[in-house]
Structure formats: structure tokens, C-alpha cells
Design a protein around this motif. Structure first.
Motif, PDB file in Angstrom:
ATOM      1  N   THR A 186       0.771  -1.254  -0.096  1.00 42.42           N
ATOM      2  CA  THR A 186       0.059   0.046   0.111  1.00 42.42           C
ATOM      3  C   THR A 186       0.875   1.247   0.336  1.00 42.42           C
ATOM      4  O   THR A 186       0.270   2.285  -0.323  1.00 42.42           O
ATOM      5  CB  THR A 186      -0.908   0.141   1.087  1.00 42.42           C
ATOM      6  OG1 THR A 186      -0.131   0.099   2.445  1.00 42.42           O
ATOM      7  CG2 THR A 186      -1.840  -1.245   1.349  1.00 42.42           C
ATOM      8  N   GLU A 219      -3.865   8.055  -2.634  1.00 48.21           N
ATOM      9  CA  GLU A 219      -5.091   7.187  -2.156  1.00 48.21           C
ATOM     10  C   GLU A 219      -4.954   5.590  -2.252  1.00 48.21           C
ATOM     11  O   GLU A 219      -5.389   5.093  -1.133  1.00 48.21           O
ATOM     12  CB  GLU A 219      -6.437   7.649  -2.914  1.00 48.21           C
ATOM     13  CG  GLU A 219      -6.829   9.347  -2.480  1.00 48.21           C
ATOM     14  CD  GLU A 219      -6.252   9.924  -3.449  1.00 48.21           C
ATOM     15  OE1 GLU A 219      -6.257  11.364  -3.451  1.00 48.21           O
ATOM     16  OE2 GLU A 219      -5.015   9.681  -4.279  1.00 48.21           O
ATOM     17  N   GLU A 220      -4.495   5.135  -3.311  1.00 47.91           N
ATOM     18  CA  GLU A 220      -4.326   3.871  -3.534  1.00 47.91           C
ATOM     19  C   GLU A 220      -2.756   3.259  -3.381  1.00 47.91           C
ATOM     20  O   GLU A 220      -2.477   2.105  -3.258  1.00 47.91           O
ATOM     21  CB  GLU A 220      -4.728   3.537  -4.929  1.00 47.91           C
ATOM     22  CG  GLU A 220      -6.230   3.686  -5.049  1.00 47.91           C
ATOM     23  CD  GLU A 220      -6.573   3.389  -6.537  1.00 47.91           C
ATOM     24  OE1 GLU A 220      -7.592   2.570  -6.336  1.00 47.91           O
ATOM     25  OE2 GLU A 220      -6.085   3.941  -7.435  1.00 47.91           O
ATOM     26  N   PRO A 270      -3.976   4.394   4.451  1.00 48.30           N
ATOM     27  CA  PRO A 270      -4.232   3.542   3.437  1.00 48.30           C
ATOM     28  C   PRO A 270      -5.819   3.543   3.377  1.00 48.30           C
ATOM     29  O   PRO A 270      -6.253   3.879   4.523  1.00 48.30           O
ATOM     30  CB  PRO A 270      -3.440   2.168   3.792  1.00 48.30           C
ATOM     31  CG  PRO A 270      -3.378   2.372   5.353  1.00 48.30           C
ATOM     32  CD  PRO A 270      -3.156   3.860   5.350  1.00 48.30           C
ATOM     33  N   ARG A 271      -6.225   2.933   2.214  1.00 48.05           N
ATOM     34  CA  ARG A 271      -8.078   3.094   2.348  1.00 48.05           C
ATOM     35  C   ARG A 271      -8.435   2.068   3.386  1.00 48.05           C
ATOM     36  O   ARG A 271      -9.466   2.442   3.992  1.00 48.05           O
ATOM     37  CB  ARG A 271      -8.634   2.732   0.849  1.00 48.05           C
ATOM     38  CG  ARG A 271      -8.503   3.916  -0.013  1.00 48.05           C
ATOM     39  CD  ARG A 271      -9.087   3.633  -1.207  1.00 48.05           C
ATOM     40  NE  ARG A 271      -8.911   4.647  -2.060  1.00 48.05           N
ATOM     41  CZ  ARG A 271      -9.502   4.690  -3.373  1.00 48.05           C
ATOM     42  NH1 ARG A 271      -9.814   3.517  -3.907  1.00 48.05           N
ATOM     43  NH2 ARG A 271      -9.739   5.784  -4.102  1.00 48.05           N
ATOM     44  N   HIS A 272      -7.653   0.842   3.404  1.00 49.19           N
ATOM     45  CA  HIS A 272      -7.920  -0.226   4.051  1.00 49.19           C
ATOM     46  C   HIS A 272      -6.883  -0.546   5.158  1.00 49.19           C
ATOM     47  O   HIS A 272      -5.755  -0.775   4.794  1.00 49.19           O
ATOM     48  CB  HIS A 272      -8.456  -1.476   3.619  1.00 49.19           C
ATOM     49  CG  HIS A 272      -9.677  -0.970   2.602  1.00 49.19           C
ATOM     50  ND1 HIS A 272     -10.770  -0.861   2.691  1.00 49.19           N
ATOM     51  CD2 HIS A 272      -9.375  -1.044   1.213  1.00 49.19           C
ATOM     52  CE1 HIS A 272     -11.619  -0.416   1.739  1.00 49.19           C
ATOM     53  NE2 HIS A 272     -10.582  -0.720   0.712  1.00 49.19           N
TER      54      HIS A 272
END
Length: 386
Positions: free
Chosen positions: A280, A306-307, A383-385
């Protein structure tokens, strides 16, 4: 016109080929006289002494070591020398002092923006201390680097600075032979060299990886260099140490290799994106590698940060202008150049310098590691997750 008349006036010369060449002998003679007049008009110490009505030695002291004279006398002589346009004969002075007041700087390539900033720091100090700087490329080749250093010695430079040396501690026997002081900047050869200035690569890498961990990243890749440079080894070590300190396992699968340039970073990022479980975030060996990595993300449709977060190392001028602006570890490049120049000129200030001292033997001097600084911009986020 009449060739015989032109010949009589000295305007004509016939070449062996039979072709005719016309030139103005009178003008040529006048130019020669002007050159001789200019040479004859060069002001000497003797001329200054006559105008100031002091001895030759007094003028020399006033211009070279004014502290040994009465202040008023020194200032008066210096003023007269300026008014007369006196310029010291550097060749003659070097014969007396056995110094040329020059230092040689060996760089991998003048095209590297990192090099430009370091050299600017070197030149600042050298200029302020009355030294001229000669620059030469090594093209990152050990044999050429040694050849350039020998060439500088043959030209009687007083000392040498080498950037990103591929030779490092192997200079020790050479310097015993040449007896010329040398200081390394950003040494890339394994082993200690006493007179060396470099960034704390391990500390800087840990700083970058810690920042990513604090943002919440747990799967962090590293885009390394492929040439076995000492700085890359140290940064990879710092990367692994910071992962371990956070309880994260080091994975060789998350280490890709570039070439220190944007193209290498572009290709290395492609290999990381092709993993079944990509990272990530990625820490890159240097800014140019990070810029190439960002290019791949854009071309593949990945959003940065973002990614995928990206962090570089160096803080080149271009780092703040890429999209997104690059978070990176700043090297104080100009300051490192100034420190290296000061170290070299301090070595030259010793009245006697043995070969081992010039090379850093016998406990003389110490290697200096300069801390980096994390510059947070916009290329890394949570990170998004995770």
C-alpha cells in the motif's frame, strides 16, 4: 591591384600551393606592438614598492600576510596596489609557496541535480578562502575515478574532493603515494574512510518508513538500487530495521530494484503492482526513482497517494513540482559540500601532512554523518483499508 606593389608594401604572400594570400602587415605589426605593450604594462610588486616607497618584502607582506605589518602601512600599500591594478602572479607565487590554491572535485556526472547543489556548497567555501575549483567526471567508474585523481595530482592541485566515490577506502595506499589530502562526499564504497561527509542513510530511511507506519501502512515496499551502492545497502537496512521495530516482517518479495533513475523506478513499480498482494506504500531509494514510480501509477490508473503512497529520498528541487508533490527525506546537500570543503581546507592548513594523515590514517579526522530531514508533502496518506 598590382601584385608587385602589394608585395613591396608587405601585404602579399604566395603560398606553396601557388594561391595568393593578402594580409595587412602594418596592422599585424601594430597588433603585436599592442600585445607587447599590454604585457609590458603588467604591474609588478616592484612597481607597487616604488610608488609606495617601501621595500619589495613590505609589499609582499602587505598583500599576503598584513598582520605582520603596521595596519596603516598595510592598508596604504593595499590601496596603492588596487589603484595600480596589481594582480598577483599565481604561477610565481606557487613556486614559492608550493601551493596552487586549487582543489579538484570529482563527480559522477554534472547532469545529476544532487551533484550541482553539493558543488555549489564546495565553491562557496573555496571562493571565500581564495581557492579555485576544478571539476571532472568519473562517470561512476572506479578506474576512471582513480585516473582523474591522478590527473588532478599531476596538475598540482592542493587537495581533492570525491563525490559518490566507487573507490573509498582503497584510496589509502594511493594517498600514501601521492601525499595529497582527499575528502569523500557520499562515499559509495564499503568500509570506513576518515575524512568523509555523508548523510545518515539508515536514519533517514527509518524516518521515511516510520512516517508510513504512523499513517497506518503495514505492507510497505522498497524500490532499491541495483548497483550495490553503500547508500542503498544502508537505506535498505534502515527500512528493514524500522519494519522490525514496528513488529512488521521483512519480505524480500516487496523489494524491487531500479537503477537510481526515473526509468528504473518506473519498471520496478510495475513489478510491485504485479504482485498478488501489492504493497500500500513504497519507499524509494531516491527522488528520481520515486518520480518514475509515480509515472507508473498514473499510467496504470492508480491514484497516488489514495491507492499507493510513495516516499523518496534526497529532496531534489523537482520533488515539490511533481504530481502529487513528493514526500521525501531531505539531504542538506549544499551544507554537505560546505562541510567537505572546510574539512579539506583545514587539512591543507597543516604545515606538515603525511600520506597516512592525508588518507585519514593514524586516527586523524573522523567520518561525519549528517542527519536527514523528513519533508512531508502530498504523496503519502493513510491507506484506504488498514
Amino acid at each position: 591591384g598590382d601584385i608587385s606593389n602589394e608585395r613591396s608594401r608587405g601585404h602579399y604572400q604566395k603560398r606553396a600551393t601557388g594561391k595568393h594570400l593578402f594580409f595587412n602587415t602594418r596592422r599585424t605589426v601594430n597588433c603585436a606592438r599592442l600585445r607587447w605593450k599590454t604585457i609590458a604594462m603588467a604591474v609588478s610588486i616592484k612597481d607597487v614598492a616604488q610608488r609606495a616607497q617601501v621595500s619589495h618584502s613590505t609589499v609582499s607582506r602587505a598583500l599576503q600576510n598584513p598582520r605582520r605589518l603596521n595596519q596603516d602601512t598595510a592598508q596604504r600599500v593595499q590601496q596603492i596596489a588596487r589603484e595600480m591594478g596589481y594582480r598577483p602572479n599565481s604561477i610565481g607565487r606557487s613556486l614559492v609557496t608550493r601551493r596552487t590554491d586549487t582543489i579538484g572535485v570529482v563527480v559522477t556526472t554534472v547532469a545529476d541535480p544532487f551533484v550541482a547543489e553539493v558543488v555549489a556548497g564546495v565553491e562557496e567555501v573555496a571562493h571565500n578562502r581564495g581557492y579555485a575549483v576544478f571539476l571532472a567526471n568519473s562517470n561512476a567508474q572506479p578506474e576512471r575515478e582513480i585516473s582523474v585523481v591522478r590527473s588532478f595530482h599531476d596538475r598540482r592541485v592542493d587537495g581533492v574532493l570525491v563525490m559518490a566515490s566507487r573507490v573509498g577506502s582503497l584510496y589509502l595506499p594511493l594517498l600514501e603515494e601521492l601525499n595529497v589530502p582527499i575528502v569523500l562526499v557520499d562515499n559509495q564504497y564499503p568500509g570506513e574512510f576518515a575524512h568523509a561527509i555523508s548523510i545518515d542513510d539508515r536514519g533517514g530511511a527509518r524516518m521515511a518508513v516510520r512516517h508510513l507506519i504512523e499513517l497506518g501502512h503495514r505492507r510497505i515496499g522498497y524500490v532499491a538500487d541495483q548497483y550495490g551502492l553503500q547508500s542503498d545497502e544502508d537505506r535498505k537496512m534502515g527500512y528493514a530495521e524500522e519494519l522490525e521495530s514496528a513488529g512488521l516482517a521483512f519480505s524480500a518479495a516487496l523489494v524491487a530494484h531500479g537503477d537510481g533513475k526515473a526509468e528504473g523506478g518506473r519498471v520496478a513499480m510495475q513489478s510491485l503492482l504485479a504482485l498478488r498482494d501489492p504493497p500500500t506504500a513504497v519507499f524509494c531509494y531516491n527522488d528520481m526513482t520515486a518520480i518514475g514510480a509515480l509515472r507508473t501509477l498514473h499510467s496504470k490508473g492508480w491514484k497516488a497517494p489514495e491507492e499507493m503512497s510513495v516516499v523518496g529520498f534526497d529532496d531534489l528541487p523537482i520533488a515539490q513540482y511533481v504530481e502529487p508533490p513528493l514526500t521525501t527525506v531531505r539531504q542538506p546537500k549544499a551544507e554537505m559540500g560546505r562541510m567537505a570543503a572546510e574539512r579539506l581546507l583545514n587539512l591543507l592548513g597543516r604545515s606538515e601532512l603525511s600520506g597516512s594523515e592525508a588518507a585519514g590514517g593514524g586516527g586523524a579526522g573522523s567520518s561525519i554523518r549528517v542527519p536527514g530531514e523528513l519533508v512531508v508533502r502530498a504523496s503519502a496518506c493513510r491507506p484506504r483499508h488498514g
